[in-house]
Design an enzyme around this catalytic site. Structure first.
Site, PDB file in Angstrom:
ATOM      1  CD  GLU A  58     -22.366   3.852  15.785  1.00 38.56           C
ATOM      2  OE1 GLU A  58     -22.081   4.820  15.833  1.00 38.56           O
ATOM      3  OE2 GLU A  58     -22.388   3.173  14.560  1.00 38.56           O
ATOM      4  CE  LYS A  80     -19.237   5.279   7.954  1.00 41.77           C
ATOM      5  NZ  LYS A  80     -20.826   5.628   7.894  1.00 41.77           N
ATOM      6  CG  ASP A  96     -23.037   8.380  11.945  1.00 40.53           C
ATOM      7  OD1 ASP A  96     -23.139   7.162  11.945  1.00 40.53           O
ATOM      8  OD2 ASP A  96     -22.477   8.997  13.217  1.00 40.53           O
ATOM      9  CG  ASN A  97     -20.148   6.820  11.440  1.00 44.42           C
ATOM     10  OD1 ASN A  97     -20.831   6.686  10.633  1.00 44.42           O
ATOM     11  ND2 ASN A  97     -20.022   6.364  12.777  1.00 44.42           N
ATOM     12  CG  ASP A 154     -24.767   6.039   9.071  1.00 43.26           C
ATOM     13  OD1 ASP A 154     -25.634   5.408   9.807  1.00 43.26           O
ATOM     14  OD2 ASP A 154     -23.647   5.907   9.478  1.00 43.26           O
TER      15      ASP A 154
END
Ligand SMILES: O=C(NC/C=C/[C@H]1O[C@@H](n2cnc3cncnc32)[C@H](O)[C@@H]1O)c1cc([N+](=O)[O-])cc(O)c1O
Ligand SMILES: [Mg+2]
Length: 208
Positions: A193, A144, A163-164, A141
């Site tokens: 989120e 990126k 995540d993401n 997380d």
């Protein structure tokens, strides 16, 4: 001088959460980010997916890349048995200071080892420094564009949960884990989120 967002998030935890009660810490952060000030925690919706993967893998050792304020650190630690270990890496010292206090407020210090430094430097040293050869679960997380290089540093048997993968997105990582014979990858569709924007988590099991 003006406070920082992590400082305001910590203040909300200390004001609204019960010391030693990790669920109240998670709830206080989610309410602060939903109703007062957005922050890049994995959040409540994706957090439930994170919880289910942690419970399914039931890891003895977990590595988290990108502690930020410690929200997902607390969510993961709460689900671990007392003898399990969660190592979380954070290179921003100001964020680390906040995360340590959030983790302490949640009473999870025993299971969590927050290490200050960059994943690229620290992952190769994991074995010698922490005696951990490989992790049962890795939660990605952090920046990126670090997902793929860091995943390649860790190809030693574990479950990666990122995540993401849609927003902000990590296209090179996603392409790699979805097309490499070394992984069995699965997408958990969700939302960014505290918003209605699509995002999701990618769970990739290392096949060796
Ligand atoms: O950018 C995002 N996350 C980056 C997270 C970055 C966090 O990880 C640390 N870090 C970075 N590389 C590191 C290497 N080693 C150690 N810590 C590191 C940074 O100091 C920060 O604390 C993000 C953005 C959105 N968004 O909607 O824009 C939503 C999200 O859920 C996100 O996670
Ligand atoms: Mg994130």
């Amino acid at each position: 001088t003006r406070s920082t967002r992590p400082q305001r998030l910590l203040a909300a935890v200390q004001k609204n959460a019960t010391r030693g009660d990790p669920r109240s810490v998670v709830k206080a952060i989610d309410e602060f980010c939903r109703y007062t000030e957005w922050a890049m925690n994995v959040g409540d919706e994706k957090g439930c997916i994170l919880d289910s993967v942690v419970s399914e893998v039931n890891p003895a050792t977990v590595l988290e890349l990108g502690t930020y304020c410690g929200y997902s650190t607390v969510r993961i630690a709460t689900l671990l048995p007392p003898d399990a270990k969660l190592i979380t890496l954070e290179f921003n010292p100001d964020f680390a200071v906040i995360a340590r206090q959030v983790i302490a407020w949640a009473g999870q210090e025993e299971k969590v080892h927050l290490v200050e430094g960059s994943s690229g430097d620290l992952i190769p040293k994991m074995k010698e420094q922490f005696g951990v050869k490989s992790f049962d679960l890795v939660f990605l997380d952090h920046w990126k564009d670090r997902y793929l290089p860091d995943a390649k540093l860790m190809e030693a048997g574990s479950v990666l949960l990122a995540d993401n993968v849609i927003c902000p997105g990590s296209p090179d990582y996603l392409d790699y884990v979805r097309n490499s014979p070394k992984y069995r990858s699965q997408y958990f569709k969700s939302h960014l989120e505290y918003t209605k924007v699509e995002d999701g988590l990618e769970k990739s099991v290392f096949l060796g």
